[in-house]
Design a protein around this motif. Structure first.
Motif, PDB file in Angstrom:
ATOM      1  N   ARG A 283       1.756  -5.845  -2.596  1.00  0.00           N
ATOM      2  CA  ARG A 283       2.770  -6.311  -1.674  1.00  0.00           C
ATOM      3  C   ARG A 283       2.395  -7.726  -1.229  1.00  0.00           C
ATOM      4  NH1 ARG A 283       4.282  -2.257   2.723  1.00  0.00           N
ATOM      5  NH2 ARG A 283       2.074  -2.203   3.175  1.00  0.00           N
ATOM      6  N   PRO A 284       3.319  -8.440  -0.540  1.00  0.00           N
ATOM      7  CA  PRO A 284       2.990  -9.829  -0.171  1.00  0.00           C
ATOM      8  C   PRO A 284       1.643  -9.963   0.545  1.00  0.00           C
ATOM      9  CG  PRO A 284       5.297  -9.418   0.246  1.00  0.00           C
ATOM     10  CD  PRO A 284       4.714  -8.109  -0.205  1.00  0.00           C
ATOM     11  N   ALA A 285       1.361  -9.059   1.477  1.00  0.00           N
ATOM     12  CA  ALA A 285       0.095  -9.156   2.200  1.00  0.00           C
ATOM     13  C   ALA A 285      -1.085  -8.941   1.255  1.00  0.00           C
ATOM     14  CB  ALA A 285       0.061  -8.136   3.332  1.00  0.00           C
ATOM     15  N   GLY A 286      -0.921  -7.998   0.322  1.00  0.00           N
ATOM     16  CA  GLY A 286      -1.992  -7.732  -0.636  1.00  0.00           C
ATOM     17  C   GLY A 286      -2.221  -8.918  -1.545  1.00  0.00           C
ATOM     18  N   ALA A 287      -1.126  -9.553  -1.978  1.00  0.00           N
ATOM     19  CA  ALA A 287      -1.242 -10.731  -2.837  1.00  0.00           C
ATOM     20  C   ALA A 287      -1.979 -11.842  -2.088  1.00  0.00           C
ATOM     21  CB  ALA A 287       0.144 -11.209  -3.269  1.00  0.00           C
ATOM     22  N   LEU A 288      -1.648 -12.010  -0.808  1.00  0.00           N
ATOM     23  CA  LEU A 288      -2.310 -13.034  -0.005  1.00  0.00           C
ATOM     24  C   LEU A 288      -3.805 -12.763   0.083  1.00  0.00           C
ATOM     25  CD1 LEU A 288      -2.102 -15.457   1.954  1.00  0.00           C
ATOM     26  CD2 LEU A 288      -1.745 -13.830   3.791  1.00  0.00           C
ATOM     27  N   ARG A 289      -4.145 -11.509   0.356  1.00  0.00           N
ATOM     28  CA  ARG A 289      -5.548 -11.151   0.572  1.00  0.00           C
ATOM     29  C   ARG A 289      -6.343 -11.236  -0.733  1.00  0.00           C
ATOM     30  NH1 ARG A 289      -7.813  -6.271   0.305  1.00  0.00           N
ATOM     31  NH2 ARG A 289      -5.777  -5.300   0.020  1.00  0.00           N
ATOM     32  N   ARG A 290      -5.738 -10.784  -1.831  1.00  0.00           N
ATOM     33  CA  ARG A 290      -6.524 -10.672  -3.056  1.00  0.00           C
ATOM     34  C   ARG A 290      -6.394 -11.862  -3.985  1.00  0.00           C
ATOM     35  NH1 ARG A 290      -6.201  -4.865  -5.612  1.00  0.00           N
ATOM     36  NH2 ARG A 290      -7.375  -6.047  -7.146  1.00  0.00           N
ATOM     37  N   VAL A 291      -5.355 -12.650  -3.818  1.00  0.00           N
ATOM     38  CA  VAL A 291      -5.181 -13.792  -4.723  1.00  0.00           C
ATOM     39  C   VAL A 291      -5.268 -15.123  -3.975  1.00  0.00           C
ATOM     40  CG1 VAL A 291      -3.640 -14.919  -6.362  1.00  0.00           C
ATOM     41  CG2 VAL A 291      -3.819 -12.431  -6.328  1.00  0.00           C
ATOM     42  N   HIS A 292      -4.384 -15.345  -3.017  1.00  0.00           N
ATOM     43  CA  HIS A 292      -4.307 -16.671  -2.395  1.00  0.00           C
ATOM     44  C   HIS A 292      -5.547 -17.001  -1.581  1.00  0.00           C
ATOM     45  CE1 HIS A 292      -0.172 -15.558  -3.318  1.00  0.00           C
ATOM     46  NE2 HIS A 292       0.042 -16.853  -3.454  1.00  0.00           N
TER      47      HIS A 292
ATOM     48  N   ASP B 154       1.787 -15.615  -7.691  1.00  0.00           N
ATOM     49  CA  ASP B 154       2.413 -14.684  -6.752  1.00  0.00           C
ATOM     50  C   ASP B 154       3.142 -13.600  -7.521  1.00  0.00           C
ATOM     51  OD1 ASP B 154       2.216 -17.418  -5.736  1.00  0.00           O
ATOM     52  OD2 ASP B 154       3.016 -16.602  -3.867  1.00  0.00           O
ATOM     53  N   ALA B 155       3.937 -14.053  -8.504  1.00  0.00           N
ATOM     54  CA  ALA B 155       4.736 -13.108  -9.274  1.00  0.00           C
ATOM     55  C   ALA B 155       3.838 -12.130 -10.016  1.00  0.00           C
ATOM     56  CB  ALA B 155       5.636 -13.865 -10.247  1.00  0.00           C
ATOM     57  N   ALA B 156       2.727 -12.634 -10.562  1.00  0.00           N
ATOM     58  CA  ALA B 156       1.808 -11.761 -11.294  1.00  0.00           C
ATOM     59  C   ALA B 156       1.238 -10.700 -10.361  1.00  0.00           C
ATOM     60  CB  ALA B 156       0.678 -12.585 -11.914  1.00  0.00           C
ATOM     61  N   ALA B 157       0.800 -11.128  -9.178  1.00  0.00           N
ATOM     62  CA  ALA B 157       0.218 -10.161  -8.245  1.00  0.00           C
ATOM     63  C   ALA B 157       1.255  -9.118  -7.832  1.00  0.00           C
ATOM     64  CB  ALA B 157      -0.325 -10.879  -7.016  1.00  0.00           C
TER      65      ALA B 157
END
Lengths: 363, 571
Positions: free
Chosen positions: B476-485, B467-470
């Protein structure tokens, strides 16, 4: 603490605080990092150094104090810039490579602002710079620890941040590999001229990499300065004992001096009759054979390039209790005979006298 | 750089949970999660509040006539099923985990098969097989030359005893899974120490392995009993009056929603007791972990008569819980399914079911992701608590959830139509109650826990530094969710959706109560056909439910096979 006239610091932490529940983990920490400079936060685990780093990155909001990035307040006093808008590079202890993306895609992850052709070019150039150009299409799980570290470094540097944050970046590597990776990382950071704030618990690593070191304990910075300053003028017994073993002697101040079995040492500014702690670095001792000497050689060992002598400070007590001993370290020479009486001169540069406030010398 | 520690600054004010969320830029997610959780928790709270509803004349009447029967039957059922699942589940788990005999490897997963069987389907199959007109009694009559059923005694299938047997046969896998996992986790060193100290294998089992596994077994029993309380189809068909049939009758037959809700609230007390049992068992399980050293389990080789006995013992629950009823269904489907398949009704049912299950599966996963991710962004006590409440639906019987869903929806409908009448002079009638949307809502309330657990387990495996890396790389949190999680979670999300899909397919009581008029699923059609004594025709839709139900069983057996600590982990 930057010299007057120097370029303004890239990153400033100003009395930053953080608490978990009732426990204060970061207590009014102030730091600054100039362009091209590497500042190291050094301290035992749980001293708050990683939390401080996360506050700098915007991953934790500080509960007090300010963070200023390139002259612009980003946290504190009502200011808040989320981590994604700070454009700082962050190198994680576990590297945090995205397992579902290739090496190339990982490095290009932070390059959203660029047109796609430039992204690929920049990512490729970055990979080449860390010597991972041949692994663009590999997956993170196929790489060794050292390779993963280099990819993570390339990923963090790709968006050309002005500030880099490193969280124990070499602790996952085995010792023989860590030295090489450290030097490569240092070279790359110097080349890019980025301001770097690094966290480590390894004093040797801090010494070998940092321009300045901030020693932290229990959430506070207890001393900061260049490695030489910290080594030669430690502010307290904890810092004195951090970078090498020290011999600890106790005494009482009389006439501004403390008398010990190794001689009398000046105790400037300490009141008459106060308990004092005298710390002597092993290499400050210069022992030699002397039939009239009061020291006795307990053991001598060859430790590679130097000799380590263990000296007792007097005869054993009548009940057989061993007397206090000190350790001396000298350049390699003939091994002296164990059991003989000795004296020792003491080099004043390696002796530090502090008020004895309890034992907080790291062993 | 400033010098050594400065003078102490005054401590900053302690931020509230909400202020913390705002500072982290997570307030949007927190609000979204709280909204979702509130929506899903509403029915649970609605029914719960009925515990405090004033007792009416009708309620007193109910309490003096049928209620004692409901309570007695529910208690007997729980007692009987509890005994059945412990014997079947624990013994079979011990045999396949610690002993080797012909077929034991296959039985490891085959013992899970009855999980694919809804209890009511098994009830129909055994009724068809064993009642007076069925093949077994017919064959007996032919063999012995009896003319009528009055000339011999044959146990009645449609009875409390029959319900206990049927439910034990399909619910024992819950205990089997938990007990097997506990046996696998037990350090062999402990068992070997018992052996060295002079215990034989059986006494080691009784004195060491069994007590160590007791919390896990209790957890499995709690789950099995929750399913027992949830069952509607079996007890309704067997005319055993329990809470679920009572709720159904009060709602549909008497048209008394408030009364149904009060019954539901009482039933929730039973569930609450089971939840407490489950939680206590989990707590105890932590202290029952022995050492961290594992070796491959010593396989006690059984030969001859002992091996045969072990094999027979393990075959009984598997055969009577899966193979026999499955065979009956297949036979019916072949005999009478042709007309159903060709008549097109089956395909309408399948399409209805598929649509409902897919929509619910996707929504349940989406909600679970919102709740799980919000909790990850800002784990405040508020979000923790509400997401736990939202995930409680799984413990609560479908009939209770149906009532809890319909009561607030009906109130909303009344308000809505009053509003429309006032504003536009036109009343929309009941827009929400009796709609497919209401049905999906009820499913979400009941099965959100299934997807939530899957998503949570998946998220827990993603290191927080991802999360921190993204974030530091500009997302942003939504982008991290979409692209990483989400990409990393793909597998977990798929299996979570699948589990919900299958649960929706099997669900009966909530569907019966909430479904739109004349809207049928495979499960409700199976139920009505069976109620109309057209058992053979129920074969095809029932078989379809069972076949799809096999998918999560396969997933489960794979997951269990990989879960042994200390075993080589395959990438």
């Amino acid at each position: 603490m930057s010299a007057p006239g120097a370029r303004p610091p890239r990153l400033v932490l100003d009395r930053v605080s953080y608490r978990y529940g009732a426990r204060t983990v970061v207590d009014a920490v102030s730091l600054d990092v100039g362009p091209g400079e590497l500042v190291c936060m050094l301290g035992p685990s749980g001293c708050g150094k990683t939390t401080t780093l996360r506050i700098a990155a915007g991953l934790e909001p500080p509960m007090g104090g300010r963070v200023v990035l390139d002259g612009r307040p980003v946290a504190g006093d009502g200011a808040w810039l989320p981590p994604e808008a700070r454009k700082m590079g962050y190198l994680f202890q576990d590297y945090a490579l995205f397992p579902h993306l290739t090496v190339m895609e990982n490095v290009a992850f932070g390059l959203d602002g660029l047109p796609s052709r430039d992204r690929a070019g920049r990512a490729r150039a970055m990979l080449a710079q860390v010597g991972m150009g041949d692994y663009a299409d590999a997956w993170p799980h196929q790489l060794s620890g050292g390779q993963q570290q280099r990819v993570a470094l390339a990923r963090a540097l790709a968006p050309q941040p002005t500030v880099m944050l490193l969280d124990e970046p070499f602790s996952g590597l085995d010792r023989s590999l860590a030295d090489q990776v450290r030097q490569d990382t240092l070279r790359l950071l110097r080349e890019t001229g980025v301001a770097t704030l690094m966290v480590t618990h390894d004093p040797e690593e801090a010494m070998s990499m940092a321009d300045r070191i901030a020693v932290m304990r229990a959430g506070r910075v207890i001393q900061s300065g260049s490695p030489k300053e910290l080594y030669d003028r430690p502010a307290d017994p904890f810092v004195a004992g951090l970078f090498s073993q020290v011999n600890v002697l106790r005494g009482v101040v009389r006439d501004h001096m403390v008398a010990t079995a190794l001689g009398r040492f000046a105790a400037p500014g300490m009141g008459e009759g106060t308990a004092a702690l005298v710390l002597v670095r092993p290499e400050a001792l210069r022992p030699e054979s002397d039939p009239a000497g009061s020291l006795r050689l307990e053991s001598s060992r060859l430790l590679g390039p130097y000799l380590e002598l263990r000296l007792s400070l007097g005869p054993s007590g009548p009940d057989g209790v061993a007397a206090e001993t000190v350790i001396a370290r000298l350049r390699r020479g003939p091994l002296p005979e164990v059991g003989q009486p000795m004296t020792s001169r003491v080099d004043g540069e390696g002796v530090f006298v502090f008020p004895d406030a309890g034992s907080d010398v790291p062993s | 750089m400033s010098e050594t520690a400065l003078a102490t600054t005054p401590p900053p004010p302690v931020p509230s949970a909400w202020a913390g969320a705002v500072r982290r830029g997570a307030w949007g997610w927190t609000a979204l999660a709280l909204g979702c959780a509130a929506l899903v928790g509403l029915p649970v709270v609605t029914v719960g509040l009925n515990l405090f509803a004033p007792s009416t004349e009708l309620w007193r009447h109910l309490a003096s006539t049928v209620l004692p029967g409901y309570i007695a039957n529910s208690l007997w059922l729980m007692l009987g099923v509890g005994f059945g699942v412990v014997v079947g589940g624990v013994a079979s788990a011990w045999l396949v985990t610690m002993c080797r005999f012909p077929g034991s490897r296959t039985l490891e997963w085959a013992l899970l098969l009855p999980m694919a069987m809804p209890a009511y389907v098994v009830a129909y199959a055994y009724t068809g097989l064993l009642d007076v007109a069925g093949p077994v009694q017919s064959a007996l009559r032919t063999a012995f030359g009896w003319q009528s059923a009055a000339e011999y005694r044959f146990p009645e299938v449609r009875s409390l005893g029959g319900a206990i047997v049927v439910m034990s046969l399909v619910f024992y896998p819950y205990v089997y899974i938990m007990a097997r996992a506990a046996f696998l986790e037990q350090s062999v060193c402990v068992l070997e120490a018992a052996r060295v100290l002079g215990r034989g294998p059986w006494r080691a089992f009784r004195q060491v392995a069994l007590p160590l596994a007791r919390p896990a077994i209790a957890g499995g029993v709690a789950l099995a009993l929750m399913e027992t309380l949830n069952d509607f189809g079996t007890v309704q068909y067997f005319a055993v009056d329990t809470f679920t049939t009572g709720i159904y009758r009060t709602w549909i037959g008497l048209g008394e929603p408030a009364m149904a809700a009060q019954l539901g609230a009482l039933l929730m007390l039973f569930v609450l007791a089971l939840l407490v049992m489950d939680r206590l068992s989990r707590r105890a399980a932590r202290f029952h972990h022995t050492t961290g050293r594992y070796r491959s389990l010593p396989e006690l080789r059984l030969r001859g008569g002992k091996a045969l006995l072990a094999l027979l013992f393990c075959l009984v629950p598997m055969a009577f819980g899966f193979a026999v009823p499955g065979g009956v269904l297949a036979w019916w489907a072949v005999e009478a399914g042709g007309s159903m398949l060709l008549g097109g009704e089956f395909w309408t049912l399948a399409a209805n079911t598929l649509t409902l299950a897919t929509v619910t599966g996707l929504l349940a996963v989406a909600l679970a992701v919102v709740l799980g991710y919000a909790r990850r962004l800002h784990p405040s006590a508020l979000v923790q608590g509400t997401s736990r409440l939202a995930a409680m639906g799984y413990a609560i019987p479908g009939s209770v959830i149906a009532v809890g869903t319909l009561v607030p929806l009906a109130a909303l409908d009344h308000a809505l139509s009053a509003l429309l009448r006032d504003r536009f002079g036109w009343s929309g009638g009941m827009l929400l109650t009796g709609s497919v949307a209401a049905l999906v809502y009820a499913y979400l309330v009941r099965f959100l826990a299934v997807s939530f657990n899957g998503v949570e387990a998946g998220l827990a495996k993603i290191s927080p530094s991802m999360d921190a890396a993204a974030r530091t790389l500009g997302q942003r949190p939504a982008g991290a969710l979409r692209r990483v999680h989400l990409p990393i979670l793909r597998g977990s999300l798929l299996s979570a959706a699948l589990l919900v899909f299958v649960e929706v397919m099997k669900e009966l009581p909530a569907t019966l109560i909430v479904r739109p008029f004349n809207f049928d699923t495979l499960a409700t059609r199976t139920y009505t056909l069976a109620s109309d004594e057209r058992l053979a025709e129920a074969g095809a839709p029932a078989l379809a439910i069972v076949l799809v139900g096999l998918i999560p069983v396969m997933l489960l057996s794979r997951a269990i096979a990989r879960s042994r600590p200390g075993a080589a982990v395959l990438p």
